[in-house]
Motif scaffolding. Sequence first.
Motif, PDB file in Angstrom:
ATOM      1  N   VAL A  31      43.368  11.840  -5.500  1.00  0.00           N
ATOM      2  CA  VAL A  31      43.554  13.042  -4.691  1.00  0.00           C
ATOM      3  C   VAL A  31      42.262  13.846  -4.730  1.00  0.00           C
ATOM      4  CG1 VAL A  31      44.915  15.134  -4.335  1.00  0.00           C
ATOM      5  CG2 VAL A  31      46.010  13.084  -5.279  1.00  0.00           C
ATOM      6  N   ASP A  32      41.664  14.074  -3.557  1.00  0.00           N
ATOM      7  CA  ASP A  32      40.427  14.845  -3.464  1.00  0.00           C
ATOM      8  C   ASP A  32      40.733  16.224  -2.892  1.00  0.00           C
ATOM      9  OD1 ASP A  32      38.939  12.710  -4.416  1.00  0.00           O
ATOM     10  OD2 ASP A  32      38.595  11.894  -2.415  1.00  0.00           O
ATOM     11  N   LEU A  33      40.199  17.260  -3.542  1.00  0.00           N
ATOM     12  CA  LEU A  33      40.431  18.639  -3.135  1.00  0.00           C
ATOM     13  C   LEU A  33      39.171  19.221  -2.497  1.00  0.00           C
ATOM     14  CD1 LEU A  33      42.354  19.839  -6.327  1.00  0.00           C
ATOM     15  CD2 LEU A  33      43.262  18.751  -4.268  1.00  0.00           C
ATOM     16  N   ASP A  34      39.379  20.097  -1.519  1.00  0.00           N
ATOM     17  CA  ASP A  34      38.231  20.585  -0.743  1.00  0.00           C
ATOM     18  C   ASP A  34      37.215  21.338  -1.597  1.00  0.00           C
ATOM     19  OD1 ASP A  34      39.923  22.724  -1.167  1.00  0.00           O
ATOM     20  OD2 ASP A  34      39.909  23.445   0.900  1.00  0.00           O
ATOM     21  N   ARG A  35      37.688  22.189  -2.502  1.00  0.00           N
ATOM     22  CA  ARG A  35      36.735  22.966  -3.293  1.00  0.00           C
ATOM     23  C   ARG A  35      35.959  22.088  -4.267  1.00  0.00           C
ATOM     24  NH1 ARG A  35      36.326  27.325  -0.078  1.00  0.00           N
ATOM     25  NH2 ARG A  35      38.381  28.230   0.333  1.00  0.00           N
ATOM     26  N   ALA A  73      44.638  28.789  -7.422  1.00  0.00           N
ATOM     27  CA  ALA A  73      45.233  27.999  -6.343  1.00  0.00           C
ATOM     28  C   ALA A  73      45.074  26.502  -6.615  1.00  0.00           C
ATOM     29  CB  ALA A  73      44.580  28.361  -5.004  1.00  0.00           C
ATOM     30  N   ARG A  74      43.977  26.143  -7.254  1.00  0.00           N
ATOM     31  CA  ARG A  74      43.769  24.734  -7.591  1.00  0.00           C
ATOM     32  C   ARG A  74      44.771  24.282  -8.649  1.00  0.00           C
ATOM     33  NH1 ARG A  74      41.719  21.084 -10.742  1.00  0.00           N
ATOM     34  NH2 ARG A  74      40.469  19.376  -9.879  1.00  0.00           N
ATOM     35  N   THR A  75      44.947  25.093  -9.694  1.00  0.00           N
ATOM     36  CA  THR A  75      45.919  24.751 -10.742  1.00  0.00           C
ATOM     37  C   THR A  75      47.312  24.574 -10.144  1.00  0.00           C
ATOM     38  OG1 THR A  75      44.626  26.079 -12.305  1.00  0.00           O
ATOM     39  CG2 THR A  75      46.872  25.482 -12.963  1.00  0.00           C
ATOM     40  N   VAL A  89      47.493  21.248  -8.067  1.00  0.00           N
ATOM     41  CA  VAL A  89      47.574  20.060  -8.924  1.00  0.00           C
ATOM     42  C   VAL A  89      48.972  19.947  -9.521  1.00  0.00           C
ATOM     43  CG1 VAL A  89      46.739  19.004 -11.057  1.00  0.00           C
ATOM     44  CG2 VAL A  89      45.106  19.975  -9.427  1.00  0.00           C
ATOM     45  N   ALA A  90      49.501  21.062 -10.031  1.00  0.00           N
ATOM     46  CA  ALA A  90      50.841  21.037 -10.624  1.00  0.00           C
ATOM     47  C   ALA A  90      51.894  20.672  -9.578  1.00  0.00           C
ATOM     48  CB  ALA A  90      51.158  22.398 -11.227  1.00  0.00           C
ATOM     49  N   ILE A 141      44.191  19.826  -0.074  1.00  0.00           N
ATOM     50  CA  ILE A 141      43.924  18.395  -0.238  1.00  0.00           C
ATOM     51  C   ILE A 141      43.227  17.890   1.010  1.00  0.00           C
ATOM     52  CG2 ILE A 141      44.998  16.106  -0.433  1.00  0.00           C
ATOM     53  CD1 ILE A 141      47.251  17.414  -2.030  1.00  0.00           C
ATOM     54  N   VAL A 142      42.101  17.206   0.829  1.00  0.00           N
ATOM     55  CA  VAL A 142      41.372  16.679   1.988  1.00  0.00           C
ATOM     56  C   VAL A 142      41.513  15.169   2.120  1.00  0.00           C
ATOM     57  CG1 VAL A 142      39.699  18.545   2.040  1.00  0.00           C
ATOM     58  CG2 VAL A 142      39.230  16.533   0.660  1.00  0.00           C
TER      59      VAL A 142
END
Length: 798
Positions: free
Chosen positions: A364-368, A405-407, A410-411, A622-623
Amino acid sequence: MDMDLTTLSEQDISTQFVIPALQRAGWDLRRQVREQVSFTKGRIIVRGRLHTRGNGRRADIVLYHLPNQPIAVIEVKKATLAVGAGMQQALDYAESLQVPFVFSTNGRGFLFHDRSGTGHPGDRMETELGLDAFPTPEALWRRWCLWRGLDSEQQARAVAPYHDDGSGRAPRYYQLNAINRTVEAVARGQDRILLVMATGTGKTYTAFQIIWRLWKSGQKKRILFLADRNILVDQTRTNDFKPFGAAMTKITGRRIDKSYEIYLSLYQAVTGTDEASNIYRQFSPDFFDLVVIDECHRGSAAEDSAWRDILDHFRNATHIGLTATPKETREVSSLGYFGEPVYSYSLKQGIDDGFLAPYKVVRVDLDRDLQGWRPTQGMLDRNGQRIEDRIYNLKDMDRGLVLDARTELVARKITEFLQATDPMQKTIVFCSDIDHAERMRQALVNLNPEQVRRNRKYVMRITGDDAEGKAELDNFIDPEQPWPVIATTSKLMTTGVDAQTCKLIVLDQHIQSMTEFKQIIGRGTRINEDHGKFWFTILDFKKATELFADPAFDGEPVAVFEPAPGDPVTPPDEPPDTPDGSAPAAPSPSPDGVFPDGGGDGAGEGRRVKYRVGADQVSVQIVAERVQYYGADGRLVTESLRDYTRSCVQKRFASLDEFLRRWNGAEQKKAVIDELAAQGVIWEALQEEIGARGGPALDPFDLVCHVAFGRPPLTRRERADNVRKRDLFGRYEGIARQVLEALLDKYADTGIEPIEDRRILTLDPFTRLGAPVELLRALGGPAGFRRAVQELETQLYA
């Protein structure tokens, strides 16, 4: 005689010709000859949410000098084949079993391949032998000892028996290889010995058998077993080492009882910060003649470590190191201390053999993380700190920068995965530091309120600083204990945690150390069939699984790192700083064997500032997301189920015509279905994917023709209706016709395999037509039933 041989099966050839030939050569059939020796279980193949097993490897005959020492492999083939037809197969088995003498036979004679190089100069490597010319046990044993470089005195020491508790448990083939190679090395006088075995392959049991053989034979009288975690020592004492009984003790206090023969200890229990606390010095340097070091990749190989002091004190003893991941950096070298491994068994080998669980990766790749984030000018974090103006990327997340927001994202992704699969599957979430692990715990608690209400321990933070969390570690790894289900951690659970039922590993930690990565992946590699654990999933948020592509991940131990001029000083296997962002420092273990988990949540001397940004300030999305499977070559493969099935089928059948010949020629279609399952086709997952895209259940025949060869499929119901239109049953009357029509209906409902088994006549609706004996009689008995089903199949697949 030749005509008789050509009608015999391989088993008949073995029974009537090979076994008598061995008996005439003097082999003891009860003690030295074993038939049909299965030594692997078959690789577990995962697709979708389902799995299957490939075929295990099984040698026709293995010859032993003693029960613990295989020395030859015999592969038996039919008499219609050449005498050497089984040689390549036998050589493959011999390489794994580490035996030098290989035989292939067709019942007319033997082809002997000698891998030992101990014959006379000019001898051929492969020689044909008559049935009455098979070598005697004494002849092969002499050559085996020459091959291993053992003189007569060393031979006697090398053949000590392993422990047999009468339960039928015996070392697996690779464990036996490791035990035998180590015992031989000791017999030859080697005093520094290294074993490299992947996590989950039974290093402790292997160590027990080595110690048992050396202790029982009187070669080693007093033994010290060192580990770096309390839980490892306690598990060892109560499980694998239990047969030592009253001869064994654990070093716990400052007073040493020297009346025991087997001593178990933490490194930390016998070393300390001052000379007075180094209680190992209460033992004379010659007290122990064997020291076994578990997980020797950690601190024991470093020349200036306190643990190394123990080894130096007992320098006259034999030292055996056990590790899954040899430590090879400029500062620390397991190979430099112990020498080259006498035996290695890798994760890839364990997965290929079916002894270790394969994995699939959900990346899973995240934008930030990928695009980076830069604060606006003068932006303050939640604590009122001015955020340094720079670009923050993947390496900064949860170390120098916390995005709430990232935490949360992911959760939420972890929760969605568990809810879609099994909310009660044991899960380890690896976080960057203790603060991150606590925030992740809170987020998971809030996203799983129903589970937490059932039991407050559904989510637990298990880190080195939290007594309650550490107290739950035993429950987490116990397959019989349902809670805790999710453990958030950072360092504490990377090693020494035998989590047999862990099915999900979440990587939200920036991992640079290959050693640490291997240890983390090792938390999921154990199989527990009783609890349905055959494989595990890695949910990766920080690109850590890119390390799978590094040749060092499953390669041979590498040489010590020596930087070239101009290279950075930091070795490639060492992270440039600690996971919490502090300056590099050597970890100091506490007395209970726990290593610091690292990190708080604020700034301090020698630590980086950590900014915390609220979800209302910065959003995260998520990107990209993709699923990767463990491939047959040990590499991760991003592949659709259709593509995977096509490649599996086409490896076995080069064309549609070849498949049709095999299908139509099979006495039972189940044989072809099982054959393709062994190749890796997972029928249920394929049916689920194809059915989800367009309709009713398809027959395996149609799944293969459609997916592998592009033919339009028919449903089972359509095939059944086509048969009815042809009036196949016109020549049958009464009960016989009713049985056949019921079989056709059953095929439409459940598929081809059930109707090939006449036990189906004991089920509804057949029981309403009459007793099974009566129904068989109406069809002409068992043979008539088989003919009727085969005729039905011919029409179904016309």
